[in-house]
Design a protein around this motif. Structure first.
Motif, PDB file in Angstrom:
ATOM      1  N   GLU A   1     -32.660  23.862  16.571  1.00  0.00           N
ATOM      2  CA  GLU A   1     -32.333  23.527  17.958  1.00  0.00           C
ATOM      3  C   GLU A   1     -30.845  23.715  18.266  1.00  0.00           C
ATOM      4  OE1 GLU A   1     -34.689  22.723  20.282  1.00  0.00           O
ATOM      5  OE2 GLU A   1     -36.090  23.188  18.667  1.00  0.00           O
ATOM      6  N   GLU A   2     -30.087  24.235  17.331  1.00  0.00           N
ATOM      7  CA  GLU A   2     -28.643  24.377  17.512  1.00  0.00           C
ATOM      8  C   GLU A   2     -28.291  25.805  17.916  1.00  0.00           C
ATOM      9  OE1 GLU A   2     -26.902  23.048  13.870  1.00  0.00           O
ATOM     10  OE2 GLU A   2     -27.698  21.026  14.098  1.00  0.00           O
ATOM     11  N   ILE A   3     -27.247  25.923  18.766  1.00  0.00           N
ATOM     12  CA  ILE A   3     -26.788  27.219  19.252  1.00  0.00           C
ATOM     13  C   ILE A   3     -25.337  27.401  18.836  1.00  0.00           C
ATOM     14  CG2 ILE A   3     -26.310  28.629  21.297  1.00  0.00           C
ATOM     15  CD1 ILE A   3     -28.592  27.127  22.686  1.00  0.00           C
ATOM     16  N   PHE A   4     -25.042  28.577  18.297  1.00  0.00           N
ATOM     17  CA  PHE A   4     -23.691  28.926  17.870  1.00  0.00           C
ATOM     18  C   PHE A   4     -22.863  29.298  19.101  1.00  0.00           C
ATOM     19  CE2 PHE A   4     -20.550  31.982  16.329  1.00  0.00           C
ATOM     20  CZ  PHE A   4     -20.048  31.342  15.218  1.00  0.00           C
ATOM     21  N   VAL A   5     -21.732  28.603  19.317  1.00  0.00           N
ATOM     22  CA  VAL A   5     -20.842  28.914  20.440  1.00  0.00           C
ATOM     23  C   VAL A   5     -19.411  29.059  19.940  1.00  0.00           C
ATOM     24  CG1 VAL A   5     -22.243  27.815  22.228  1.00  0.00           C
ATOM     25  CG2 VAL A   5     -20.491  26.490  21.058  1.00  0.00           C
ATOM     26  N   GLN A   6     -18.637  29.797  20.690  1.00  0.00           N
ATOM     27  CA  GLN A   6     -17.215  29.940  20.410  1.00  0.00           C
ATOM     28  C   GLN A   6     -16.503  28.858  21.207  1.00  0.00           C
ATOM     29  OE1 GLN A   6     -15.874  33.941  20.951  1.00  0.00           O
ATOM     30  NE2 GLN A   6     -13.730  33.370  20.962  1.00  0.00           N
ATOM     31  N   ILE A   7     -15.637  28.084  20.550  1.00  0.00           N
ATOM     32  CA  ILE A   7     -14.992  26.960  21.241  1.00  0.00           C
ATOM     33  C   ILE A   7     -13.517  27.203  21.541  1.00  0.00           C
ATOM     34  CG2 ILE A   7     -16.621  25.230  20.409  1.00  0.00           C
ATOM     35  CD1 ILE A   7     -14.503  24.439  18.311  1.00  0.00           C
ATOM     36  N   GLY A   8     -13.014  28.374  21.193  1.00  0.00           N
ATOM     37  CA  GLY A   8     -11.626  28.658  21.490  1.00  0.00           C
ATOM     38  C   GLY A   8     -11.255  30.081  21.147  1.00  0.00           C
TER      39      GLY A   8
ATOM     40  N   ALA B   1      -0.328  33.169  23.850  1.00  0.00           N
ATOM     41  CA  ALA B   1      -0.642  31.831  24.364  1.00  0.00           C
ATOM     42  C   ALA B   1      -1.038  30.839  23.283  1.00  0.00           C
ATOM     43  CB  ALA B   1      -1.753  31.934  25.405  1.00  0.00           C
ATOM     44  N   GLY B   2      -1.246  31.289  22.052  1.00  0.00           N
ATOM     45  CA  GLY B   2      -1.705  30.377  21.006  1.00  0.00           C
ATOM     46  C   GLY B   2      -3.174  30.048  21.194  1.00  0.00           C
ATOM     47  N   MET B   3      -3.546  28.815  20.877  1.00  0.00           N
ATOM     48  CA  MET B   3      -4.939  28.390  20.958  1.00  0.00           C
ATOM     49  C   MET B   3      -5.306  27.995  22.385  1.00  0.00           C
ATOM     50  SD  MET B   3      -7.614  28.077  19.345  1.00  0.00           S
ATOM     51  CE  MET B   3      -9.124  27.243  19.108  1.00  0.00           C
ATOM     52  N   GLN B   4      -6.364  28.596  22.897  1.00  0.00           N
ATOM     53  CA  GLN B   4      -6.902  28.276  24.214  1.00  0.00           C
ATOM     54  C   GLN B   4      -8.347  27.833  24.029  1.00  0.00           C
ATOM     55  OE1 GLN B   4      -5.099  28.712  27.269  1.00  0.00           O
ATOM     56  NE2 GLN B   4      -3.426  28.925  25.800  1.00  0.00           N
ATOM     57  N   THR B   5      -8.682  26.650  24.530  1.00  0.00           N
ATOM     58  CA  THR B   5     -10.049  26.171  24.396  1.00  0.00           C
ATOM     59  C   THR B   5     -10.928  26.786  25.484  1.00  0.00           C
ATOM     60  OG1 THR B   5      -9.584  24.223  25.751  1.00  0.00           O
ATOM     61  CG2 THR B   5      -9.363  23.975  23.365  1.00  0.00           C
ATOM     62  N   SER B   6     -12.120  27.134  25.091  1.00  0.00           N
ATOM     63  CA  SER B   6     -13.134  27.614  26.032  1.00  0.00           C
ATOM     64  C   SER B   6     -14.453  27.654  25.270  1.00  0.00           C
ATOM     65  CB  SER B   6     -12.793  28.999  26.583  1.00  0.00           C
ATOM     66  OG  SER B   6     -12.807  29.961  25.565  1.00  0.00           O
ATOM     67  N   CYS B   7     -15.487  27.147  25.879  1.00  0.00           N
ATOM     68  CA  CYS B   7     -16.788  27.086  25.222  1.00  0.00           C
ATOM     69  C   CYS B   7     -17.707  28.140  25.838  1.00  0.00           C
ATOM     70  CB  CYS B   7     -17.390  25.692  25.404  1.00  0.00           C
ATOM     71  SG  CYS B   7     -18.925  25.467  24.511  1.00  0.00           S
ATOM     72  N   HIS B   8     -18.047  29.156  25.036  1.00  0.00           N
ATOM     73  CA  HIS B   8     -18.934  30.206  25.522  1.00  0.00           C
ATOM     74  C   HIS B   8     -19.573  30.917  24.335  1.00  0.00           C
ATOM     75  CE1 HIS B   8     -14.989  32.141  25.006  1.00  0.00           C
ATOM     76  NE2 HIS B   8     -15.686  33.169  24.597  1.00  0.00           N
ATOM     77  N   LEU B   9     -20.585  31.709  24.644  1.00  0.00           N
ATOM     78  CA  LEU B   9     -21.221  32.518  23.607  1.00  0.00           C
ATOM     79  C   LEU B   9     -20.248  33.606  23.171  1.00  0.00           C
ATOM     80  CD1 LEU B   9     -24.756  33.007  25.211  1.00  0.00           C
ATOM     81  CD2 LEU B   9     -24.127  31.419  23.390  1.00  0.00           C
ATOM     82  N   PRO B  10     -20.226  33.946  21.888  1.00  0.00           N
ATOM     83  CA  PRO B  10     -19.365  35.045  21.456  1.00  0.00           C
ATOM     84  C   PRO B  10     -19.837  36.347  22.088  1.00  0.00           C
ATOM     85  CG  PRO B  10     -20.777  34.311  19.653  1.00  0.00           C
ATOM     86  CD  PRO B  10     -20.987  33.365  20.783  1.00  0.00           C
ATOM     87  N   GLY B  11     -18.890  37.200  22.449  1.00  0.00           N
ATOM     88  CA  GLY B  11     -19.268  38.450  23.088  1.00  0.00           C
ATOM     89  C   GLY B  11     -18.126  39.437  23.124  1.00  0.00           C
ATOM     90  N   THR B  12     -18.384  40.548  23.806  1.00  0.00           N
ATOM     91  CA  THR B  12     -17.389  41.609  23.927  1.00  0.00           C
ATOM     92  C   THR B  12     -17.723  42.472  25.138  1.00  0.00           C
ATOM     93  OG1 THR B  12     -16.243  43.360  22.699  1.00  0.00           O
ATOM     94  CG2 THR B  12     -18.630  43.262  22.436  1.00  0.00           C
ATOM     95  N   LYS B  13     -16.742  43.264  25.568  1.00  0.00           N
ATOM     96  CA  LYS B  13     -16.991  44.239  26.620  1.00  0.00           C
ATOM     97  C   LYS B  13     -17.624  45.470  25.996  1.00  0.00           C
ATOM     98  CE  LYS B  13     -13.128  42.827  29.481  1.00  0.00           C
ATOM     99  NZ  LYS B  13     -11.790  43.172  29.959  1.00  0.00           N
ATOM    100  N   ARG B  14     -18.591  46.038  26.715  1.00  0.00           N
ATOM    101  CA  ARG B  14     -19.171  47.304  26.264  1.00  0.00           C
ATOM    102  C   ARG B  14     -18.194  48.429  26.546  1.00  0.00           C
ATOM    103  NH1 ARG B  14     -24.699  47.401  29.315  1.00  0.00           N
ATOM    104  NH2 ARG B  14     -24.381  49.619  29.041  1.00  0.00           N
ATOM    105  N   GLN B  15     -18.192  49.406  25.677  1.00  0.00           N
ATOM    106  CA  GLN B  15     -17.356  50.582  25.878  1.00  0.00           C
ATOM    107  C   GLN B  15     -18.135  51.612  26.683  1.00  0.00           C
ATOM    108  OE1 GLN B  15     -16.382  51.568  21.826  1.00  0.00           O
ATOM    109  NE2 GLN B  15     -14.969  49.871  21.630  1.00  0.00           N
ATOM    110  N   ARG B  16     -17.418  52.546  27.288  1.00  0.00           N
ATOM    111  CA  ARG B  16     -18.049  53.571  28.119  1.00  0.00           C
ATOM    112  C   ARG B  16     -19.147  54.280  27.330  1.00  0.00           C
ATOM    113  NH1 ARG B  16     -13.782  56.596  29.270  1.00  0.00           N
ATOM    114  NH2 ARG B  16     -13.221  55.298  31.028  1.00  0.00           N
ATOM    115  N   GLY B  17     -20.356  54.324  27.894  1.00  0.00           N
ATOM    116  CA  GLY B  17     -21.480  55.009  27.273  1.00  0.00           C
ATOM    117  C   GLY B  17     -22.179  54.211  26.183  1.00  0.00           C
ATOM    118  N   GLU B  18     -21.709  53.014  25.897  1.00  0.00           N
ATOM    119  CA  GLU B  18     -22.285  52.201  24.817  1.00  0.00           C
ATOM    120  C   GLU B  18     -23.449  51.374  25.355  1.00  0.00           C
ATOM    121  OE1 GLU B  18     -20.255  49.744  21.224  1.00  0.00           O
ATOM    122  OE2 GLU B  18     -19.706  49.059  23.227  1.00  0.00           O
TER     123      GLU B  18
END
Length: 137
Positions: free
Chosen positions: A51-58, A64-81
């Motif tokens: 029942e647990e979900i892996f999230v990125q917390i910072g 800027a050093g450490m910035q907190t933010s809670c979201h799913l890990p991800g990335t931008k797609r590259q052109r044509g990817e």
């Protein structure tokens, strides 16, 4: 970001946006009203174990050093990817330890319209979330 019908960006913002465009991480389009829009294709990885979900917390950046933010890990797609290619790149670059224990299950797609936090430009975010489970460890 618009002033008198023109895009008003700082020199740093112009440089960063031009760099994103050259790297294929976003594109610019004119809408029906001839207003410039930024389009970004994103992928995120939703890893679940029981029942647990892996999230990125910072995020750590040199500036800027450490910035907190809670979201799913991800990335931008590259052109044509394609989404599954971007997910594979994300897993091999950032989550090598998970590579052999993930079972991929499909994608959830969404579209969001919002001003870019970096540029203030109206942006359409095309997001594909890869659903995955960790196999029994």
């Amino acid at each position: 970001a618009y002033k008198d019908g023109t895009l008003a960006l700082s020199e740093e913002q112009k440089f960063r946006l031009e760099s994103e465009l050259q790297q294929g991480k976003c594109c610019l389009q004119c809408d029906y009203d001839n207003v410039l829009k930024r389009v970004v294709c994103l992928v995120a990885l939703r890893i679940q174990y029981d029942e647990e979900i892996f999230v990125q917390i910072g995020v750590w950046t040199k500036e800027a050093g450490m910035q907190t933010s809670c979201h799913l890990p991800g990335t931008k797609r590259q052109r044509g990817e394609l989404p599954h290619q971007a997910i594979q790149r994300l897993v091999s670059d950032e989550f090598r330890e998970f590579d052999n224990i993930l079972t991929f299950q499909g994608f959830e797609h969404s579209v969001q319209h919002a001003p870019s936090p970096k540029y203030g430009v109206d942006t359409t975010y095309l997001k594909a979330v890869q659903l995955a489970e960790i196999d029994d460890i």
